[in-house]
Enzyme design. Structure first.
Site, short mmCIF file in Angstrom:
data_model
loop_
_atom_site.label_atom_id
_atom_site.label_comp_id
_atom_site.label_asym_id
_atom_site.label_seq_id
_atom_site.Cartn_x
_atom_site.Cartn_y
_atom_site.Cartn_z
N ASP A 150 0.86 -1.19 0.00
CA ASP A 150 0.00 0.00 0.00
C ASP A 150 0.89 1.25 0.00
O ASP A 150 1.99 1.19 -0.54
CB ASP A 150 -0.96 -0.05 1.20
CG ASP A 150 -2.27 0.68 0.90
OD1 ASP A 150 -2.20 1.88 0.60
OD2 ASP A 150 -3.35 0.07 0.95
N HIS B 242 2.08 1.90 -3.30
CA HIS B 242 1.20 2.90 -3.90
C HIS B 242 1.80 4.30 -3.89
O HIS B 242 1.12 5.26 -4.22
CB HIS B 242 -0.17 2.89 -3.20
CG HIS B 242 -0.91 1.60 -3.39
ND1 HIS B 242 -2.17 1.38 -2.88
CD2 HIS B 242 -0.58 0.46 -4.05
CE1 HIS B 242 -2.57 0.16 -3.21
NE2 HIS B 242 -1.61 -0.41 -3.91
#
Ligand SMILES: *[C@@H]1O[C@H](CO)[C@@H](O)[C@H](O)[C@H]1NC(C)=O
Length: 394
Positions: A219, A242
């Site tokens: 993430d 991310h």
């Protein structure tokens, strides 16, 4: 925990490192003297807490010493305030969370430091043992949310140096409501497909510096939440994951803003985003003001530069998709490399609150597809100078 036992064997064969805690460190509290066993099956939490309490009650600088070895550690909170403002934790060993995510994953936090002033944590490996929970989540069964591996809360003057965190169930490190935190030389490692394993999340904090970090997760590399001010991020490599994200912001109406953030000399490799600002498409008081992004290299990044003000998962609770978050004074300087998608620069701002004062300077982002890279602007205003590729749409 087969993997745990094999390592224990290796460690018993290895030579134990002797602590060098430096002159003037005061009393040293070795967790082994408080009953901790590096057998990977005896919960060392109570020994850690006893050592903590001794150190925390000391009127002089005190050091909690964790020798080499693997220690199973259950949920533990190290609470202050302490008698002195110099508490060190010198960790040569590895803390391993229980593989039983059903218990830990429901309480939401594994190791917490709360209300401590003048804390230094040197070294240490924290293994959140998250793979069981990730598999549960991937199976679509009803699973606990997971636990953040390390939380620093309501604390000030904190140094986190040379720490490694791996395979957290949820976030690896959270800095919440702290003043003056220096995070240096940390390594964070989790598979690119592990859910919600953000690297470092900062919120409600002022004067946090993150420098010299290597962060691979499933993430966000670093996520920046409401109430973050005077944040400095430098020399950080991200990927997989991310990318670095301010947000999500503006989910609640009364939310504190984000102000004065510098992100410089960063490297993104194969990440979903590079430098992102993300807000909910909902009414709110929140703002983002004064952000400097400079000297970034992008390698095969889906969205190298992106502001997305229309975040609304499942399209629920976002009337008119209008974000109330006011974004202003955001500069991008010397950002170059390759975009994995055609739109390398995307400013998708709020119709109710257009982005103002965006500055682009010396940008060169290329797309390897047949067409050149593009920039896309919606409700975004500002200026461009120097060379800007793809051409600015501001
Ligand atoms: C912005 O934050 C940096 C630390 O990241 C700090 O040194 C600087 O003084 C802050 N600027 C203002 C105007 O507060």
């Amino acid at each position: 925990m087969a993997h745990c036992f094999i390592s224990v064997l290796l460690i018993t064969l290895s030579i134990h490192l002797i602590a060098s805690v430096g002159a003037g460190a005061g009393a040293v509290y070795n967790i082994v003297d408080f009953g901790a066993k590096s057998d990977c099956q005896t919960d060392a939490a109570s020994a850690l807490l006893s050592a903590w309490n001794a150190a925390c009650h000391s009127n002089n600088p005190a050091t909690i010493y964790v020798p080499n070895g693997k220690y199973l550690v259950g949920r533990v909170t190290f609470s202050g305030p302490c008698a002195s403002n110099k508490i060190n934790m010198q960790i040569h060993g590895t803390f391993v969370a229980t593989s039983n995510y059903a218990t830990l994953g429901r309480v939401g936090e594994w190791i917490v430091f709360d209300k401590v002033a003048g804390l230094s944590v040197y070294g240490g490996t924290f293994d959140g043992f998250g793979s069981g929970l990730w598999a549960c989540k991937a199976s679509g069964r009803n699973c606990p949310n997971g636990a953040t591996s390390l939380t620093f809360r309501n604390s000030k003057d904190v140094l986190i140096s040379g720490l490694s965190s791996m395979n957290s169930e949820l976030y690896h490190i959270v800095i919440d409501n702290c003043d003056w935190v220096m995070v240096q030389g940390v390594k964070i490692n989790a598979p690119g497909n592990s859910p919600n394993t953000d690297g470092i999340h900062v919120q409600g904090s002022t004067g946090v510096t993150i420098t010299g970090a290597s962060i691979r997760t499933g993430d966000d590399c670093v996520s920046i939440g409401p109430g973050t001010t005077n944040l400095w991020i430098e020399l950080v490599s991200c990927g997989p994951g991310h990318g670095i994200s301010i947000g999500s912001l503006g989910k609640g109406y009364n939310e504190r803003g984000v102000q004065n953030v510098t992100v410089k000399t960063t490297m993104f490799t194969g990440t979903q985003n590079g430098l992102r600002i993300k807000t909910w498409g909902r009414p709110t008081d929140a703002f983002v003001r004064g952000v400097v992004f400079e000297h970034s290299v992008m390698e095969n990044v889906q969205n190298p530069i992106i502001i997305d003000q229309n975040y609304c998962p499942d399209n629920k609770g976002c009337p008119a998709q209008n974000s109330g978050v006011r974004i202003s004074q955001v500069t991008y300087t010397d950002i170059h490399g390759s975009s994995a998608s055609k739109v390398a620069v995307k400013f998708n701002c709020s119709p109710a609150n257009p982005c103002i004062g965006i500055e682009l300077q010396n940008i060169k982002l290329t797309y390897s597809g047949a067409q050149p890279a593009e920039a896309s602007c919606t409700h975004a205003g500002g200026t461009a100078s120097g060379f800007v590729i793809p051409p600015s749409c501001l």
